[in-house]
Design an enzyme around this catalytic site. Sequence first.
Site, PDB file in Angstrom:
ATOM      1  N   THR A  60       6.837 -13.278  -5.165  1.00 49.46           N
ATOM      2  CA  THR A  60       6.792 -13.109  -6.678  1.00 49.46           C
ATOM      3  C   THR A  60       8.214 -13.679  -7.226  1.00 49.46           C
ATOM      4  O   THR A  60       8.111 -14.576  -8.476  1.00 49.46           O
ATOM      5  CB  THR A  60       6.896 -11.582  -7.224  1.00 49.46           C
ATOM      6  OG1 THR A  60       5.853 -10.981  -6.468  1.00 49.46           O
ATOM      7  CG2 THR A  60       6.731 -11.313  -8.608  1.00 49.46           C
ATOM      8  N   VAL A  61       9.538 -13.339  -6.967  1.00 52.96           N
ATOM      9  CA  VAL A  61      10.621 -13.958  -7.457  1.00 52.96           C
ATOM     10  C   VAL A  61      11.143 -15.221  -6.732  1.00 52.96           C
ATOM     11  O   VAL A  61      11.408 -16.051  -7.521  1.00 52.96           O
ATOM     12  CB  VAL A  61      11.739 -12.973  -7.297  1.00 52.96           C
ATOM     13  CG1 VAL A  61      13.041 -13.389  -7.964  1.00 52.96           C
ATOM     14  CG2 VAL A  61      11.425 -11.459  -7.822  1.00 52.96           C
TER      15      VAL A  61
ATOM     16  N   VAL B  55      20.031  -5.995 -10.903  1.00 50.79           N
ATOM     17  CA  VAL B  55      20.030  -4.923 -11.725  1.00 50.79           C
ATOM     18  C   VAL B  55      19.480  -5.466 -13.063  1.00 50.79           C
ATOM     19  O   VAL B  55      19.850  -6.540 -13.534  1.00 50.79           O
ATOM     20  CB  VAL B  55      21.432  -4.429 -12.193  1.00 50.79           C
ATOM     21  CG1 VAL B  55      21.508  -3.129 -13.075  1.00 50.79           C
ATOM     22  CG2 VAL B  55      22.151  -3.949 -10.730  1.00 50.79           C
TER      23      VAL B  55
ATOM     24  N   GLY C  50       3.305  -7.049 -10.024  1.00 48.91           N
ATOM     25  CA  GLY C  50       4.576  -7.557  -8.950  1.00 48.91           C
ATOM     26  C   GLY C  50       5.719  -6.705  -9.495  1.00 48.91           C
ATOM     27  O   GLY C  50       6.732  -7.455  -9.083  1.00 48.91           O
TER      28      GLY C  50
ATOM     29  N   LYS D 158      20.504   0.391  -8.387  1.00 52.39           N
ATOM     30  CA  LYS D 158      20.997  -0.263  -9.469  1.00 52.39           C
ATOM     31  C   LYS D 158      22.145   0.585 -10.357  1.00 52.39           C
ATOM     32  O   LYS D 158      23.158  -0.210 -10.580  1.00 52.39           O
ATOM     33  CB  LYS D 158      19.787  -0.532 -10.639  1.00 52.39           C
ATOM     34  CG  LYS D 158      18.958  -1.393  -9.648  1.00 52.39           C
ATOM     35  CD  LYS D 158      17.521  -1.497 -10.676  1.00 52.39           C
ATOM     36  CE  LYS D 158      16.367  -2.267 -10.279  1.00 52.39           C
ATOM     37  NZ  LYS D 158      15.316  -2.205 -10.843  1.00 52.39           N
TER      38      LYS D 158
ATOM     39  N   GLY E  97      16.616  -6.804 -13.824  1.00 52.90           N
ATOM     40  CA  GLY E  97      15.954  -8.081 -13.825  1.00 52.90           C
ATOM     41  C   GLY E  97      16.423  -9.261 -14.682  1.00 52.90           C
ATOM     42  O   GLY E  97      17.526  -9.762 -14.234  1.00 52.90           O
TER      43      GLY E  97
HETATM   44  N1  HSE Z   1      10.688  -2.269  -8.574  1.00 59.12           N
HETATM   45  C1  HSE Z   1      11.539  -2.694  -9.642  1.00 59.12           C
HETATM   46  C2  HSE Z   1      11.283  -2.172 -11.082  1.00 59.12           C
HETATM   47  C3  HSE Z   1      11.615  -4.210  -9.794  1.00 59.12           C
HETATM   48  O1  HSE Z   1      10.096  -1.502 -11.369  1.00 59.12           O
HETATM   49  O2  HSE Z   1      11.981  -2.112 -11.977  1.00 59.12           O
HETATM   50  C4  HSE Z   1      12.931  -4.692 -10.349  1.00 59.12           C
HETATM   51  O3  HSE Z   1      13.906  -4.113  -9.605  1.00 59.12           O
END
Ligand code: HSE
Length: 436
Positions: free
Chosen positions: A13-14, A132, A187, A205, A134
């Site tokens: 995904t990333v 942290v 995702g 985070k 996104g």
């Molecule tokens: N699983 C994490 C979320 C992904 O839902 O925020 C991003 O760190």
Amino acid sequence: MEPVKVGLLGLGTVGGGTLNVLVRNAEEIARRAGRGIIVSHAAAREYDPSLLDGIDQVEVSDDAFEVVKNPDIDIVVELIGGYSPARELVLEAIENGKHVVTANKALIALHGNEIFAAAQEKGVTVAFEAAVAGGIPIIKALREGLAANHIEWIAGIINGTGNFILTEMKDKGRDFADVLAEAQALGYAEADPTFDVEGIDAAHKLTILASLAFGIPLQFDRCFTEGISKIEPQDVAYAEQFGYRIKHLGVTRKTGEGVELRVHPTLIPERRLIANVNGVMNAVLVNGDAVGPTLYYGAGAGSLPTASAVVADIIDVTRTLTTDPGNRVPHLAFQPAELADIPILPIESVETAYYLRLTAQDRPGVVAAVAGILGDAGISIEAIQQKEPAEGQTEVPLVMLTHRVREGQMNEAIDRIEALDSVSGPIVRIRVEHLS
Ligand code: HSE
């Protein structure tokens, strides 16, 4: 000038989003970075080439260690996730003199102290903006934009999946499992979704944010973590009746005694902007002594938003390739020798207000007994409501909000109330933060 060569570990995904952004915005990125940036190598066991722009120009291997050893690569971008082999790969990349960019919050929260020390020693950078919240540039904000401030506290919605679940439950009355499955399909969720639901991802985070805010080593094992899996629809509804929303919040605060580091469901007054952050969106509220409160909002997960932060780090590293390592922005915002040994406070020492819900017999004297115990413990009630008994029932829900009190004191009062004959079952307790 020769383009900078990137070795991408992971094309999921990333990783896929990162390749696509680097290819799609190549010209704009080169204008910003001062030279071109290309993905020359990648490592992935499985990937779908039809989703990856320019993959035919990339040499793909199924051995990530081959990529970190490759002498042609300048920057290793670790997007595999998890603790191992990510730790070994990153340490080997550093050992080989490569700069590293990672989105791996678990890796930084648990092994960041070791990784940064190794990077310092080798004079390379480890950048982790995407770890942290996104796409929100919160690490840059804390490390650079707010560098003048004494940071007092941070409160954040830093797990998109958990926020998506709470929002759908509140707005549509959807089933917990059904919403989680949707977050996985989109995702957003972690490989192990209990990391999202039980607050472990948010604790990773928050650990990073606390170190950046207060200049302390990373201490994930000291973070108090409570998930959202026990939140019931009735608590969401009662909170609303009191004028609050329930959010899964990460809170870190510096007090005279130490640092609070905690992730738990929290009632927030609905008039606060952060209480209105819904769906997969993240938001981080930072209170600095000079600037006051500042709020950072955006997509906290997903392919392109996370790639936005990863690519920004790649550009940052490219810009600093010729900078003297001693004069780069320090990994944890404070100079490594200046990290402070401030204790992380146990949750029993933390002071918050509370929402309590208990099930009690509908008869005279019950409310007085409960109020008496709270009064004896020095706990002041702010609001109290007794709900209607259900058809044919003799028990009623009693919900209340209290003023601020130490958790240890509240625990003792709850034990005494649960021991009353007129009260049945465990008391539901959700912490309240006014964030003012
Ligand atoms: N699983 C994490 C979320 C992904 O839902 O925020 C991003 O760190």
